[in-house]
Design a protein around this motif. Structure first.
Motif, PDB file in Angstrom:
ATOM      1  N   GLY A  16       0.814  -1.216   0.000  1.00 52.37           N
ATOM      2  CA  GLY A  16       0.000   0.000   0.000  1.00 52.37           C
ATOM      3  C   GLY A  16       0.845   1.262   0.000  1.00 52.37           C
ATOM      4  N   GLY A  17       0.496   2.160  -0.899  1.00 51.16           N
ATOM      5  CA  GLY A  17       1.223   3.434  -1.003  1.00 51.16           C
ATOM      6  C   GLY A  17       0.414   4.598  -0.484  1.00 51.16           C
ATOM      7  N   GLY A  18      -0.282   4.392   0.637  1.00 49.62           N
ATOM      8  CA  GLY A  18      -0.870   5.520   1.358  1.00 49.62           C
ATOM      9  C   GLY A  18       0.266   6.277   2.042  1.00 49.62           C
ATOM     10  N   LEU A  44      -0.863   7.584  -5.923  1.00 48.86           N
ATOM     11  CA  LEU A  44      -0.357   7.327  -4.577  1.00 48.86           C
ATOM     12  C   LEU A  44      -1.145   8.121  -3.535  1.00 48.86           C
ATOM     13  N   GLY A  45      -1.001   7.729  -2.289  1.00 43.96           N
ATOM     14  CA  GLY A  45      -1.522   8.557  -1.205  1.00 43.96           C
ATOM     15  C   GLY A  45      -2.672   7.943  -0.423  1.00 43.96           C
ATOM     16  N   GLY A  46      -3.332   6.925  -0.974  1.00 46.08           N
ATOM     17  CA  GLY A  46      -4.474   6.343  -0.270  1.00 46.08           C
ATOM     18  C   GLY A  46      -5.505   7.421   0.013  1.00 46.08           C
ATOM     19  N   ALA A  47      -5.885   7.578   1.283  1.00 46.61           N
ATOM     20  CA  ALA A  47      -6.891   8.583   1.644  1.00 46.61           C
ATOM     21  C   ALA A  47      -6.310   9.988   1.654  1.00 46.61           C
ATOM     22  N   ALA A  48      -5.011  10.115   1.425  1.00 46.10           N
ATOM     23  CA  ALA A  48      -4.398  11.449   1.289  1.00 46.10           C
ATOM     24  C   ALA A  48      -3.947  11.592  -0.167  1.00 46.10           C
ATOM     25  N   CYS A  49      -4.914  11.859  -1.033  1.00 47.94           N
ATOM     26  CA  CYS A  49      -4.615  11.900  -2.469  1.00 47.94           C
ATOM     27  C   CYS A  49      -5.272  13.131  -3.098  1.00 47.94           C
ATOM     28  N   TYR A  64      -8.758  16.301   3.644  1.00 54.74           N
ATOM     29  CA  TYR A  64      -8.746  17.638   3.034  1.00 54.74           C
ATOM     30  C   TYR A  64      -7.971  18.676   3.835  1.00 54.74           C
ATOM     31  N   VAL A  65      -7.736  18.426   5.120  1.00 49.11           N
ATOM     32  CA  VAL A  65      -6.923  19.361   5.909  1.00 49.11           C
ATOM     33  C   VAL A  65      -5.871  18.575   6.692  1.00 49.11           C
ATOM     34  N   VAL A  66      -4.809  19.262   7.067  1.00 48.99           N
ATOM     35  CA  VAL A  66      -3.709  18.562   7.738  1.00 48.99           C
ATOM     36  C   VAL A  66      -3.301  19.314   8.990  1.00 48.99           C
ATOM     37  N   SER A 305       0.545  -1.703   5.135  1.00 47.92           N
ATOM     38  CA  SER A 305      -0.104  -0.461   5.579  1.00 47.92           C
ATOM     39  C   SER A 305      -1.613  -0.533   5.414  1.00 47.92           C
ATOM     40  N   VAL A 306      -2.131  -1.704   5.026  1.00 45.85           N
ATOM     41  CA  VAL A 306      -3.596  -1.827   4.956  1.00 45.85           C
ATOM     42  C   VAL A 306      -4.101  -2.399   6.280  1.00 45.85           C
ATOM     43  N   ASP A 307      -5.401  -2.366   6.482  1.00 43.02           N
ATOM     44  CA  ASP A 307      -5.919  -2.690   7.811  1.00 43.02           C
ATOM     45  C   ASP A 307      -5.808  -4.192   8.114  1.00 43.02           C
ATOM     46  N   GLY A 516      -2.898   5.729  15.276  1.00 41.94           N
ATOM     47  CA  GLY A 516      -4.202   5.767  14.608  1.00 41.94           C
ATOM     48  C   GLY A 516      -4.248   6.656  13.393  1.00 41.94           C
ATOM     49  N   GLY A 517      -5.504   7.025  13.039  1.00 43.70           N
ATOM     50  CA  GLY A 517      -5.753   7.675  11.751  1.00 43.70           C
ATOM     51  C   GLY A 517      -5.472   9.155  11.717  1.00 43.70           C
ATOM     52  N   GLY A 518      -5.639   9.689  10.525  1.00 44.57           N
ATOM     53  CA  GLY A 518      -5.294  11.078  10.269  1.00 44.57           C
ATOM     54  C   GLY A 518      -3.982  11.098   9.494  1.00 44.57           C
ATOM     55  N   ILE A 519      -3.749  12.218   8.830  1.00 43.96           N
ATOM     56  CA  ILE A 519      -2.487  12.323   8.082  1.00 43.96           C
ATOM     57  C   ILE A 519      -1.400  12.640   9.096  1.00 43.96           C
ATOM     58  N   MET A 520      -0.833  11.597   9.641  1.00 42.54           N
ATOM     59  CA  MET A 520       0.073  11.753  10.773  1.00 42.54           C
ATOM     60  C   MET A 520       1.448  11.179  10.456  1.00 42.54           C
TER      61      MET A 520
END
Ligand SMILES: Cc1cc2nc3c(=O)[nH]c(=O)nc-3n(C[C@H](O)[C@H](O)[C@H](O)COP(=O)(O)OP(=O)(O)OC[C@H]3O[C@@H](n4cnc5c(N)ncnc54)[C@H](O)[C@@H]3O)c2cc1C
Length: 537
Positions: A16-18, A44-49, A64-66, A305-307, A516-520
């Protein structure tokens, strides 16, 4: 994309390339490992694309925000040199049905006066609240960068970590200690009720407590999620949220660039069907992957990197994992509850309560007019219906970053909750999708009636789309709920929170792991450090 030379063996294959997979790859490549990232999608980016969904309009389709992106990652990977630029997002504007509004901005004086307009007591309490939250963040922040302890062992190293947390807790003032325990146990609204009386203020602030969870603002545990979203920082400023120039995909691209510079290979449109395990039977060793087209690629380490549901139930042949572990994987909750509606606009929304173009359009615009509104939105979702009056978090990134749309045109990004993955019997998302989109437009139109006339294109993303297209199981935006029983040393499975798995050399590095989640980027980095520590690759 260059294809993999036949017979090439890698030190590490990242599934995975998130952004977390890319962070993981970048750290490992920088440590001299031969790394291959395999991403299923074309981008690339998964949910951050970022994707140009309609000609000329580049959408941050999902996130959409970081704010949460760890500063150490920005530093270590030198992301600004690779194109990362974060632009500030100023304030939150909440229109109200009675024609009033609440508009909080980063300017302390202005926000104080605005809240005082609603309640003088709340204006004073707001400052105190901010200080208390900062103290909570100071307590929690080092935990974001630590490998969770295993409290069930007597290993001195693990006990030291528990002691470290205990000592930090001990070091807080009594007030902060009480707040911390309350944050861990209360609902967002119960917590906010202790500070504030203004309904619309509490409603808007409580929204951070429900994002990505299948919980309501009155559900216990949501106060902590509020803190999770409070924790971010941009250039050292707590609580600051911003846009990435070029959309959130630009963050992933900057990380990918850093990874490539360090020698990592990255392939898109390379779905992994299976993870190869040697010595079938309990506690085997991961040795490679099989792509969707049947190609086999070998590596010493596989970092997924997948669940956990995708990794352990879809990619690993049954029988390779202990039953107890699989019970934990099967119990791990996803329960997606959010959707997204992205619009290409011919103009700007004109709010009845604040007509015209102004700075209020440059920040977040929140449809969260009252606590009752927020809780009722959840009530419908509980019984399998999308909210007829949803919570909507809107931003217009084109007011800050004009590169995303043609001149004079705009993008409106709407994060919507609730959109339950599991709909009531007789309903399905493919049929509901556009009705859900219409309802979002109608809801916004109650506050900004011109919206209907300025929409050029619309993209609706349902939880089912998130699962099908982005591989987010049950459409959960964080690869699994951010609820307390699934955090820290319990994420994703109790006893397996240190990025390893029962299969030797198979690691986890995505949002389903701590913190956990978020662009971290934190899971990707921490997992890389553990892989290197083990000398596994
Ligand atoms: C609608 C939405 C809004 C959000 N808003 C925000 C926000 O504003 N701010 C914020 O900080 N966070 C937000 N988030 C959360 C954040 O985007 C995610 O938590 C984060 O991007 C997840 O990163 P990841 O790398 O851990 O996983 P993912 O992004 O899920 O990456 C996993 C990657 O694996 C790939 N993959 C799946 N299966 C395979 C396979 N078989 N083979 C190869 N590759 C595969 C996927 O395509 C994906 O690219 C949002 C998420 C969503 C969905």
């Amino acid at each position: 994309m260059p294809s993999v030379a036949r017979g090439t063996k890698y030190d590490v294959i990242v599934v995975g390339g998130g952004h977390n997979g890319l962070v993981n790859a970048a750290y490992l490549a920088k440590a001299g490992k031969k790394v291959l990232v395999l991403e299923r999608r074309h981008v690339l980016g998964g949910a951050a694309c970022t994707e140009e969904i309609f000609p000329g309009f580049k959408f941050s389709v999902c996130s959409y925000v970081v704010s949460l992106l760890r500063p150490e990652i920005i530093r270590d990977l030198d992301l600004p040199r690779h194109g990362l630029e974060i632009l500030p997002l100023d304030g939150t504007f909440t229109p109200m049905p009675n024609g009033d509004h609440l508009w909080r901005v980063n300017d302390h004086g202005k926000t104080h006066r605005e809240i005082a307009r609603h309640s003088r007591v709340d204006a004073e309490a707001y400052d105190e609240f901010g200080k208390a939250m900062q103290a909570m963040c100071r307590f929690v922040k080092p935990i974001l960068s630590m490998i969770p302890p295993d409290p069930a062992t007597l290993n001195p190293k693990e006990l030291m970590k528990v002691l470290f947390i205990g000592r930090r807790f001990q070091g807080m003032s009594s007030e902060d200690k009480y707040n911390q325990v309350q944050l861990m146990t209360m609902s967002a609204i119960d917590f906010l009720d202790q500070w504030f009386e203004t309904d619309v203020l509490k409603a808007t602030m409580s929204a951070s407590g429900i994002i990505g969870t299948f919980l309501g603002v009155r559900s216990p545990g949501t106060a902590y999620v509020l803190l999770h979203h409070y924790m971010g920082e941009i250039d050292g400023a707590f609580r600051a949220w911003g846009f990435a120039r070029g959309g959130t995909g630009a963050i992933s691209n900057a990380i990918a660039d850093a990874a490539r510079e360090a020698g990592a290979e990255i392939r898109t449109e390379a779905p992994i069907a299976k993870i190869l395990v040697k010595n079938d039977g309990k506690n085997g060793r991961a040795v490679g992957v099989v792509l969707g087209n049947g190609d086999e690629i070998y590596a010493d380490v596989i970092s997924s990197s997948v669940d956990p549901r995708l990794t352990f139930t879809k990619m690993i042949e049954p029988g390779n994992l202990p039953d107890e572990f699989m019970e934990g994987v099967n119990r791990y909750k996803f329960r997606g509850s959010s959707g997204k509606v992205n619009m290409a606009l011919d103009g700007l929304p004109d709010f009845k309560c604040m007509p015209g173009v102004g700075a209020h359009l440059r920040g977040a615009m929140s449809i969260s007019p009252s606590v009752e509104y927020m809780e009722k939105a959840y009530d419908e979702a509980k019984y399998g219906h999308w909210s007829s009056h949803p919570y909507i978090d809107m931003v217009i990134p084109t007011l800050t970053d004009t590169s995303l749309a043609p001149p004079g045109k705009h993008i409106l990004s709407c994060f919507v909750q609730y959109a339950p993955y599991k709909l009531a019997p007789g309903l399905d998302w493919d049929t509901e999708k556009e009705k859900f989109g219409d309802n979002v437009v109608n809801t916004i139109a109650e506050y900004a009636p011109n919206i209907r006339n300025i929409i050029l294109h619309r993209q609706v993303v349902t939880p089912l789309d998130l699962e099908r297209e982005w591989g987010l199981t049950e459409g959960n935006i964080f690869q699994g709920e951010l609820s307390l029983e699934q955090l820290f040393f319990l994420r994703p499975v109790a006893g397996w929170a240190q990025f390893r798995s029962p299969i030797k050399n198979l690691y986890m590095c995505g949002s389903a792991t701590h913190p956990g989640g978020g662009i971290m980027g934190a899971p990707g980095r921490l997992a890389a450090l553990e892989i290197l520590k083990d000398g596994a690759a």
